[in-house]
Design an enzyme around this catalytic site. Structure first.
Site, PDB file in Angstrom:
ATOM      1  N   ARG A 166      80.109 113.770   9.699  1.00 21.02           N
ATOM      2  CA  ARG A 166      81.279 113.860  10.575  1.00 21.02           C
ATOM      3  C   ARG A 166      82.350 112.847  10.167  1.00 21.02           C
ATOM      4  O   ARG A 166      83.512 113.035  10.471  1.00 21.02           O
ATOM      5  CB  ARG A 166      80.870 113.581  12.037  1.00 21.02           C
ATOM      6  CG  ARG A 166      80.006 114.659  12.669  1.00 21.02           C
ATOM      7  CD  ARG A 166      79.483 114.198  14.031  1.00 21.02           C
ATOM      8  NE  ARG A 166      80.513 113.854  14.990  1.00 21.02           N
ATOM      9  CZ  ARG A 166      81.153 114.698  15.779  1.00 21.02           C
ATOM     10  NH1 ARG A 166      80.860 115.980  15.715  1.00 21.02           N
ATOM     11  NH2 ARG A 166      82.068 114.295  16.622  1.00 21.02           N
ATOM     12  N   ARG A 170      87.393 107.075   2.829  1.00 19.00           N
ATOM     13  CA  ARG A 170      88.688 107.307   2.177  1.00 19.00           C
ATOM     14  C   ARG A 170      89.033 106.170   1.223  1.00 19.00           C
ATOM     15  O   ARG A 170      88.865 105.002   1.572  1.00 19.00           O
ATOM     16  CB  ARG A 170      89.800 107.404   3.219  1.00 19.00           C
ATOM     17  CG  ARG A 170      89.605 108.541   4.192  1.00 19.00           C
ATOM     18  CD  ARG A 170      90.941 109.101   4.624  1.00 19.00           C
ATOM     19  NE  ARG A 170      90.759 110.147   5.598  1.00 19.00           N
ATOM     20  CZ  ARG A 170      90.757 109.929   6.914  1.00 19.00           C
ATOM     21  NH1 ARG A 170      90.963 108.725   7.384  1.00 19.00           N
ATOM     22  NH2 ARG A 170      90.579 110.925   7.737  1.00 19.00           N
ATOM     23  N   GLU A 293      80.337 101.278  26.761  1.00 15.26           N
ATOM     24  CA  GLU A 293      79.506 102.481  26.659  1.00 15.26           C
ATOM     25  C   GLU A 293      78.114 102.146  26.112  1.00 15.26           C
ATOM     26  O   GLU A 293      77.996 101.554  25.043  1.00 15.26           O
ATOM     27  CB  GLU A 293      80.237 103.464  25.736  1.00 15.26           C
ATOM     28  CG  GLU A 293      79.643 104.833  25.662  1.00 15.26           C
ATOM     29  CD  GLU A 293      80.555 105.795  24.896  1.00 15.26           C
ATOM     30  OE1 GLU A 293      81.800 105.738  25.058  1.00 15.26           O
ATOM     31  OE2 GLU A 293      80.018 106.593  24.120  1.00 15.26           O
ATOM     32  N   ASP A 343      82.149 119.910  18.935  1.00 16.73           N
ATOM     33  CA  ASP A 343      83.457 119.381  19.308  1.00 16.73           C
ATOM     34  C   ASP A 343      84.178 120.420  20.170  1.00 16.73           C
ATOM     35  O   ASP A 343      83.843 121.600  20.158  1.00 16.73           O
ATOM     36  CB  ASP A 343      84.278 119.087  18.045  1.00 16.73           C
ATOM     37  CG  ASP A 343      83.774 117.838  17.318  1.00 16.73           C
ATOM     38  OD1 ASP A 343      83.147 116.998  17.982  1.00 16.73           O
ATOM     39  OD2 ASP A 343      84.001 117.710  16.099  1.00 16.73           O
TER      40      ASP A 343
HETATM   41  N1  UDP Z   1      78.696 106.074  13.622  1.00 19.10           N
HETATM   42  C1  UDP Z   1      78.302 104.803  13.232  1.00 19.10           C
HETATM   43  N2  UDP Z   1      79.168 103.770  13.408  1.00 19.10           N
HETATM   44  C2  UDP Z   1      80.378 103.922  13.956  1.00 19.10           C
HETATM   45  C3  UDP Z   1      80.787 105.214  14.353  1.00 19.10           C
HETATM   46  C4  UDP Z   1      79.910 106.262  14.175  1.00 19.10           C
HETATM   47  O1  UDP Z   1      77.195 104.616  12.750  1.00 19.10           O
HETATM   48  O2  UDP Z   1      81.106 102.915  14.105  1.00 19.10           O
HETATM   49  C5  UDP Z   1      77.726 107.192  13.434  1.00 19.10           C
HETATM   50  C6  UDP Z   1      76.883 107.391  14.687  1.00 19.10           C
HETATM   51  O3  UDP Z   1      75.583 107.770  14.316  1.00 19.10           O
HETATM   52  C7  UDP Z   1      77.594 108.544  15.375  1.00 19.10           C
HETATM   53  C8  UDP Z   1      78.068 109.374  14.187  1.00 19.10           C
HETATM   54  O4  UDP Z   1      78.406 108.410  13.190  1.00 19.10           O
HETATM   55  O5  UDP Z   1      76.747 109.278  16.225  1.00 19.10           O
HETATM   56  C9  UDP Z   1      79.239 110.266  14.481  1.00 19.10           C
HETATM   57  O6  UDP Z   1      80.321 109.496  14.960  1.00 19.10           O
HETATM   58  P1  UDP Z   1      81.446 110.078  15.894  1.00 19.10           P
HETATM   59  O7  UDP Z   1      82.508 109.056  16.000  1.00 19.10           O
HETATM   60  O8  UDP Z   1      81.811 111.433  15.412  1.00 19.10           O
HETATM   61  O9  UDP Z   1      80.668 110.196  17.291  1.00 19.10           O
HETATM   62  P2  UDP Z   1      81.160 110.636  18.771  1.00 19.10           P
HETATM   63  O10 UDP Z   1      82.561 110.105  18.968  1.00 19.10           O
HETATM   64  O11 UDP Z   1      81.049 112.148  18.789  1.00 19.10           O
HETATM   65  O12 UDP Z   1      80.169 109.961  19.649  1.00 19.10           O
END
Ligand code: UDP
Length: 375
Positions: A166, A170, A293, A343
């Site tokens: 996801r 970059r 959170e 999403d």
């Molecule tokens: N993730 C992480 N560190 C971060 C942000 C995301 O390890 O700082 C990992 C984590 O496992 C998360 C996944 O990447 O569940 C997907 O992130 P996303 O931001 O898409 O999660 P959402 O906002 O849907 O909770």
């Protein structure tokens, strides 16, 4: 059954095709976990069940949501606190240069990261393998390992690579969290947006109303967007979910200077802090509403958020899917009905396609499937 995006969009399409639609939801509001409301103290628009940022490449979906409420420009720029510093996410050239104390240009950084990456991993299957292969051990440990452990309650080696996919990496200074063409926030929040979708003479909405299976007989067809296992009263066991706890606090002024601050380290018990006024940058607020959170396993009385699709859950899911296919007159939809990490834009795309598929089949007297998507 359910007043989130799935059933609202399906209901609207059916209503526009002259069907009579009843929407039932056990909660006191529509929009499911996308629900937004103004905080009575600060007047900030709060994403009550956690942040929802709309982003899509799907022009039809973008036009669809904008038809019911204009979207305001919003670009998600996430920061993360780790190793005593604040970094930019997703990992970009600024993150890499700051983290390694360098001044590399794009191609230099790309070559440098290749030296960090574990190139012996040819076909990464797990989250950990994906991270080690594409960013290497140091960045993985600083930004992903602890966060993911907290978010999912298990080691990243037990999670599929798809979760990390996801997030982009970059080799330039673009710090937009998403790479989609369209991104924004509904001007007056998601709840008003969904209310707009449901505002049709052929739709009646019943909130604070529990759905029971014996009500199916009263309808020609039911779209069910509640938990798939809940539909069967959990008779085979419970599909695993993560739930979230939010510690809400208010602050006079700007608490953290951005909407989303992640905390990459395992020692910090929360995953992120969201400051909701920054989700509406076109508004002005002196006071601020923030959420700390925390993620944990979803218990029986908790609100399910993220489906945990590990091997064990997948086997149980297959059993529930087989049962669902035996049920007449019910189609399972959305994040909970199909047990997938969806999403909002994908949810709406699937709902539009499901409604179309339903109308076509109904017109030709063909059977309506329990699932219109691969589960
Ligand atoms: N993730 C992480 N560190 C971060 C942000 C995301 O390890 O700082 C990992 C984590 O496992 C998360 C996944 O990447 O569940 C997907 O992130 P996303 O931001 O898409 O999660 P959402 O906002 O849907 O909770």
């Amino acid at each position: 059954m359910g007043a989130g995006f799935s059933c609202a969009v399906i209901g609207r399409k059916l209503a526009e095709a002259n069907h009579q639609v009843t929407i039932v939801d056990s909660r006191p509001h529509v929009a499911g976990n996308c629900h937004t409301e103004r905080d009575s103290g600060t007047d900030v628009m709060v994403h009550v069940y956690g942040p929802h940022i709309f982003h899509t490449d799907d022009q039809e979906v973008w036009k669809y949501v904008n038809r019911f409420m204009p979207f305001k420009p919003y670009t998600n720029r996430v920061k993360t606190t780790s190793c005593g510093q604040v970094f930019s996410l997703p990992i970009n050239l600024h993150t890499i240069n700051q983290f390694f104390g360098k001044t590399m240009r794009p191609e230099e950084a790309r070559e440098f990261i290749e030296t960090q990456a574990d190139t012996s991993i040819e076909n990464p299957q797990t989250f950990e393998e994906q991270a080690l292969r594409f960013v290497g051990k140091d960045l993985y440990e600083a930004f992903f390992k602890g966060y993911t452990q907290k978010q999912w309650g298990c080691h990243p080696s037990e999670l599929p690579a798809s979760i990390l996919k996801r997030l982009p990496v970059r080799f330039n200074y673009n710090d937009n969290y998403f790479f989609h063409r369209y991104q924004g926030m509904p001007e007056h929040g998601y709840t008003q947006l969904v209310e707009g979708i449901l505002d049709h003479p052929n739709i009646s909405v019943h909130l604070n109303t529990r759905f029971t299976r014996d009500q199916i007989d009263g309808y020609d067809h039911v779209f069910f967007s509640g938990p798939l296992d809940g539909f069967f009263d959990y008779e085979l066991g419970r599909l695993g979910y993560r739930t979230l706890d939010f510690e809400k606090f208010t602050y006079q002024g700007d608490y953290q200077g951005c909407a989303v601050m992640n905390y990459g380290e395992e020692g910090v018990p929360y995953t992120r802090i969201t400051e909701h006024k920054h989700f509406s940058p076109w508004e002005e607020h002196e006071a601020s509403t923030c959420y700390k959170e925390y993620s944990r396993a979803c218990g029986e009385e908790d609100i399910p958020y993220y489906p945990v699709r590990l091997v064990e859950e997948k086997a149980l899911l297959a059993d529930y899917v087989a049962k669902a296919r035996e049920v007449e007159k019910v189609t399972f939809v959305g994040r909970l009905g199909t047990y997938r990490y969806l999403d909002m834009d994908v949810t709406i795309r699937e709902a539009l396609d499901t409604a179309r598929g339903f109308l076509e089949r109904a017109a030709n007297d063909e059977p309506i499937p329990a699932f219109f998507v691969e589960v």
